[in-house]
Design a protein around this motif. Structure first.
Motif, PDB file in Angstrom:
ATOM      1  N   UNK A  18     -21.173   5.592 -32.886  1.00  0.00           N
ATOM      2  CA  UNK A  18     -21.681   6.282 -31.690  1.00  0.00           C
ATOM      3  C   UNK A  18     -21.984   5.305 -30.562  1.00  0.00           C
ATOM      4  N   UNK A  19     -21.922   5.794 -29.344  1.00  0.00           N
ATOM      5  CA  UNK A  19     -22.294   5.005 -28.174  1.00  0.00           C
ATOM      6  C   UNK A  19     -23.816   4.892 -28.150  1.00  0.00           C
ATOM      7  N   UNK A  20     -24.330   3.664 -28.122  1.00  0.00           N
ATOM      8  CA  UNK A  20     -25.778   3.464 -28.103  1.00  0.00           C
ATOM      9  C   UNK A  20     -26.316   3.508 -26.681  1.00  0.00           C
ATOM     10  N   UNK A  21     -27.296   4.398 -26.448  1.00  0.00           N
ATOM     11  CA  UNK A  21     -27.844   4.575 -25.100  1.00  0.00           C
ATOM     12  C   UNK A  21     -29.336   4.256 -25.086  1.00  0.00           C
ATOM     13  N   UNK A  22     -29.764   3.489 -24.090  1.00  0.00           N
ATOM     14  CA  UNK A  22     -31.180   3.239 -23.842  1.00  0.00           C
ATOM     15  C   UNK A  22     -31.587   4.054 -22.623  1.00  0.00           C
ATOM     16  N   UNK A  23     -32.659   4.850 -22.756  1.00  0.00           N
ATOM     17  CA  UNK A  23     -33.157   5.671 -21.653  1.00  0.00           C
ATOM     18  C   UNK A  23     -34.360   4.999 -21.010  1.00  0.00           C
TER      19      UNK A  23
ATOM     20  N   UNK B 268     -21.052  11.760 -30.614  1.00  0.00           N
ATOM     21  CA  UNK B 268     -20.567  10.419 -30.312  1.00  0.00           C
ATOM     22  C   UNK B 268     -21.565   9.558 -29.575  1.00  0.00           C
ATOM     23  N   UNK B 269     -22.800  10.074 -29.377  1.00  0.00           N
ATOM     24  CA  UNK B 269     -23.834   9.341 -28.643  1.00  0.00           C
ATOM     25  C   UNK B 269     -25.118   9.305 -29.457  1.00  0.00           C
ATOM     26  N   UNK B 270     -25.765   8.170 -29.481  1.00  0.00           N
ATOM     27  CA  UNK B 270     -27.091   8.074 -30.104  1.00  0.00           C
ATOM     28  C   UNK B 270     -28.034   7.328 -29.166  1.00  0.00           C
ATOM     29  N   UNK B 271     -29.249   7.821 -29.017  1.00  0.00           N
ATOM     30  CA  UNK B 271     -30.248   7.159 -28.184  1.00  0.00           C
ATOM     31  C   UNK B 271     -30.943   6.108 -29.041  1.00  0.00           C
ATOM     32  N   UNK B 272     -30.776   4.848 -28.682  1.00  0.00           N
ATOM     33  CA  UNK B 272     -31.301   3.749 -29.500  1.00  0.00           C
ATOM     34  C   UNK B 272     -32.694   3.315 -29.076  1.00  0.00           C
ATOM     35  N   UNK B 273     -33.141   3.763 -27.894  1.00  0.00           N
ATOM     36  CA  UNK B 273     -34.475   3.366 -27.446  1.00  0.00           C
ATOM     37  C   UNK B 273     -34.842   4.064 -26.154  1.00  0.00           C
ATOM     38  N   UNK B 274     -36.158   4.079 -25.865  1.00  0.00           N
ATOM     39  CA  UNK B 274     -36.657   4.687 -24.641  1.00  0.00           C
ATOM     40  C   UNK B 274     -37.659   3.739 -23.987  1.00  0.00           C
ATOM     41  N   UNK B 275     -37.580   3.629 -22.665  1.00  0.00           N
ATOM     42  CA  UNK B 275     -38.483   2.749 -21.916  1.00  0.00           C
ATOM     43  C   UNK B 275     -39.169   3.553 -20.817  1.00  0.00           C
ATOM     44  N   UNK B 276     -40.417   3.188 -20.548  1.00  0.00           N
ATOM     45  CA  UNK B 276     -41.181   3.893 -19.533  1.00  0.00           C
ATOM     46  C   UNK B 276     -41.306   3.140 -18.227  1.00  0.00           C
TER      47      UNK B 276
END
Length: 211
Positions: free
Chosen positions: A7-12, A32-40
């Motif tokens: 999957x495509x790794x996405x950081x939000x 095909x997409x996975x969220x690998x992390x979130x930032x504030x």
């Protein structure tokens, strides 16, 4: 799992948790997409990008502290494999141009549909530039309006800066005083909206002003 099938790794990165959760749900509806992390914050996004090495970073433009444009520049320098896409509510011409010039691969509005968002992530991963259709004209107008015009001497000075010459060496090369070299540099800085020699050369090269 191969690079082709993982999957495509996405950081939000967004300073509103509700927005992050909404984007996360939209993205992860695609297998095909996975969220690998979130930032504030922008600072947190830069740190997480360096640690997680995501394929894509989705950045809010306006956050407290480091904004999305500044964070884009840091991420592109420190985590060059990661592509950055700005996701924002703002449609200002100058904001779009600043984001693209900082190295963003795209600029989307938060009102974009799930299909547009998912499609943008896949397109950016393929190396394509992603821009909400309604913003394409704004980017073109911004480039036309904001494109600075460097004088011939300013271009000569920046070319020599790019070759690693000091102000004194540039002065000798061009048969002008060191103070005059500084004056040309300061004028170029102002036109390019930068504050140092390296940034001036990089921006001028990116805009095709030294070709």
């Amino acid at each position: 799992m191969s690079a082709e099938t993982r999957p495509i790794g996405v950081l939000l990165a967004d300073d509103h948790p509700v927005v992050r959760e909404g984007l996360c749900a939209m993205l992860e509806s695609d297998p095909g997409i996975t969220v690998v992390g979130q930032a504030g914050s922008g600072e947190e996004a830069v740190a997480l990008a360096a640690r997680l090495d995501p394929d894509i970073v989705l950045l809010d433009l306006r956050m407290g502290g480091m904004d999305g444009v500044a964070a884009t520049g840091h991420i592109r320098r420190e985590s060059p494999r990661s592509k950055v896409v700005i996701v924002t509510t703002y449609e200002n011409d100058a904001d779009i141009l600043r984001a693209v010039e900082a190295g963003a691969s795209g600029y989307l509005l938060k009102g974009s549909s799930r299909a547009e968002l998912v499609g943008a992530v896949h397109a950016a991963t393929r190396g394509e530039t992603v821009l909400t259709p309604s913003l394409a004209g704004k980017l073109f107008r911004a480039r036309v309006v904001d494109q600075p015009v460097l004088s011939g001497r300013e271009c000569e000075v920046l070319r020599l800066v790019g070759q690693g010459l000091t102000n004194a060496e540039i002065g000798r090369e061009l048969f002008i005083g060191e103070a005059t070299v500084k004056t040309h540099l300061l004028r170029a800085f102002k036109k390019l909206d930068v504050s140092d020699r390296t940034a001036a050369v990089m921006v001028a090269l990116e805009r095709g002003l030294l070709s």
